[in-house]
Design a protein around this motif. Structure first.
Motif, PDB file in Angstrom:
ATOM      1  N   GLN A 182       0.717  -1.525   0.101  1.00 16.27           N
ATOM      2  CA  GLN A 182       0.148  -0.166  -0.276  1.00 16.27           C
ATOM      3  C   GLN A 182       1.153   1.173   0.179  1.00 16.27           C
ATOM      4  OE1 GLN A 182      -2.738  -0.736   3.442  1.00 16.27           O
ATOM      5  NE2 GLN A 182      -4.201  -1.535   2.134  1.00 16.27           N
ATOM      6  N   VAL A 183       1.791   1.107   0.004  1.00 20.01           N
ATOM      7  CA  VAL A 183       2.939   2.163   0.193  1.00 20.01           C
ATOM      8  C   VAL A 183       3.969   2.994  -0.339  1.00 20.01           C
ATOM      9  CG1 VAL A 183       2.666   2.611   3.260  1.00 20.01           C
ATOM     10  CG2 VAL A 183       4.455   1.326   2.123  1.00 20.01           C
ATOM     11  N   ASP A 184       4.019   1.617  -1.177  1.00 17.85           N
ATOM     12  CA  ASP A 184       5.181   1.179  -2.189  1.00 17.85           C
ATOM     13  C   ASP A 184       4.435   1.773  -3.711  1.00 17.85           C
ATOM     14  OD1 ASP A 184       7.256   0.404  -0.755  1.00 17.85           O
ATOM     15  OD2 ASP A 184       7.156  -1.726  -1.750  1.00 17.85           O
ATOM     16  N   VAL A 185       5.762   3.466  -3.959  1.00 14.43           N
ATOM     17  CA  VAL A 185       4.831   3.540  -5.230  1.00 14.43           C
ATOM     18  C   VAL A 185       4.945   2.653  -6.535  1.00 14.43           C
ATOM     19  CG1 VAL A 185       5.348   5.720  -4.459  1.00 14.43           C
ATOM     20  CG2 VAL A 185       7.140   4.149  -6.250  1.00 14.43           C
ATOM     21  N   LYS A 186       3.626   3.141  -7.290  1.00 15.86           N
ATOM     22  CA  LYS A 186       3.337   1.923  -8.581  1.00 15.86           C
ATOM     23  C   LYS A 186       4.709   2.153  -9.417  1.00 15.86           C
ATOM     24  CE  LYS A 186      -1.522   2.199  -8.108  1.00 15.86           C
ATOM     25  NZ  LYS A 186      -2.595   2.341  -9.090  1.00 15.86           N
ATOM     26  N   PHE A 242       0.462 -15.755   5.993  1.00 10.57           N
ATOM     27  CA  PHE A 242      -0.032 -14.437   6.942  1.00 10.57           C
ATOM     28  C   PHE A 242       0.712 -13.305   7.087  1.00 10.57           C
ATOM     29  CE2 PHE A 242      -0.637 -19.116  10.126  1.00 10.57           C
ATOM     30  CZ  PHE A 242      -1.208 -18.821  10.147  1.00 10.57           C
ATOM     31  N   ALA A 243       1.082 -12.886   5.788  1.00  9.41           N
ATOM     32  CA  ALA A 243       1.446 -12.176   5.453  1.00  9.41           C
ATOM     33  C   ALA A 243       0.458 -10.820   4.362  1.00  9.41           C
ATOM     34  CB  ALA A 243       2.669 -11.879   5.027  1.00  9.41           C
ATOM     35  N   ASN A 244      -0.363 -10.006   4.999  1.00  8.36           N
ATOM     36  CA  ASN A 244      -0.838  -8.910   4.181  1.00  8.36           C
ATOM     37  C   ASN A 244      -0.681  -7.829   4.164  1.00  8.36           C
ATOM     38  OD1 ASN A 244      -2.293  -8.140   6.174  1.00  8.36           O
ATOM     39  ND2 ASN A 244      -2.969  -9.985   6.651  1.00  8.36           N
ATOM     40  N   ASN A 245      -0.924  -7.002   3.385  1.00  7.22           N
ATOM     41  CA  ASN A 245      -0.518  -5.271   3.372  1.00  7.22           C
ATOM     42  C   ASN A 245      -1.744  -4.290   4.977  1.00  7.22           C
ATOM     43  OD1 ASN A 245      -3.496  -5.067   2.399  1.00  7.22           O
ATOM     44  ND2 ASN A 245      -3.046  -4.071   0.643  1.00  7.22           N
TER      45      ASN A 245
END
Length: 270
Positions: A182-186, A242-245
């Motif tokens: 969610q925080v990384d720029v595209k 269990f990883a998610n944004n």
């Protein structure tokens, strides 16, 4: 509880935790290749990581954004300053061929942080490059340094160890990229951005099978080494599952980065 959180934040933000992870991986290389332990190599990796990571994290803040120096930032500068001289002392104790690899790792760190050419972005912001650069740098420091300084021949075992270490760091970085989606720029074009979280997880599981296979292909692999590798692979698979944004930063910056320490403890005490 407040003071414990402040200490934990400082421990992570000062790069002490990631430096311990690098130190653990260097010790693992010594153990798995039966190379006599050499303090200058291990401590150069530890102190050099503190300097390198803090330079990467805080260079832009200090040089461009010019943030105010609070107590934590001053303490991090102090630790980085001490670590620089400690790393320099250890660097001078290394053999000449080992120094060359250490110098190359330094160049990668500088290019990763500073622009390659004037008015151009640094390597960190090149699309899809970051994860590979980090994995290569970690292989250089945690495998090549111990091998070179220990006069160990670059045989098939070292090649397999290098591939295994690259895969290990790569899959850990994939978890980071899932959390940071969610925080990384595209424009970074991270793997989860390109193929999605579900496919990234399946990619991780496949790479973990390769990670395990590498131990079976090594000539000097012991039963203990294979068992610990399988256990570590299952732990990484659990963190991946269990990883998610929506996870907080402690999920990766503390728990995921603790996996090398756990791997070392397994090898020492199993």
């Amino acid at each position: 509880m407040k003071y414990l959180k402040s200490f934990l934040d400082f421990y992570i933000e000062s790069s002490l935790h990631v430096a311990l992870a690098v130190y653990a991986l260097i010790r693992i290389t010594f153990l798995k290749l039966n190379i006599p332990y050499e303090e200058p190599v291990a401590y150069f990796g530890f102190f050099g990581t503190i300097v390198g990571y803090n330079f990467i994290k805080y260079d832009e803040l200090a040089r461009v954004k010019k943030i105010k120096l609070n107590k934590m930032f001053k303490a991090i500068i102090g630790i980085s300053f001490i670590s620089f001289f400690a790393a320099l002392y250890c660097f001078l104790e290394l053999k000449t061929k080992t120094k060359l690899v250490g110098f190359i790792a330094l160049i990668i760190t500088i290019l990763y942080t500073l622009p390659f050419f004037p008015k151009k972005s640094n390597l960190r912001n090149w699309s899809g490059v970051k994860i590979y650069l980090v994995a290569i740098a970690w292989v250089a420091v945690t495998v090549f340094l111990p091998v070179l300084n220990g006069d160990y021949d670059f045989d098939t075992t070292v090649l397999l160890k290098s591939i295994q270490r690259f895969v290990f760091v790569f899959v850990l970085m994939l978890i980071f990229e899932i959390i940071d989606l969610q925080v990384d720029v595209k424009t970074l074009q991270t793997i989860p951005q390109r193929i999605g979280i579900k496919r990234t997880k399946w990619l991780t599981y496949g790479l973990l099978l390769l990670f395990i296979l590498m131990d079976f292909l090594k000539e000097n692999a012991t039963e203990k080494h294979i068992i610990t590798t399988i256990l570590v692979a299952f732990i990484i698979a659990g963190f991946t599952f269990f990883a998610n944004n929506k996870r907080n930063t402690y999920y990766t910056s503390f728990w995921v980065e603790s996996i090398p320490l756990f791997w070392l403890l397994l090898l020492l005490f199993l």
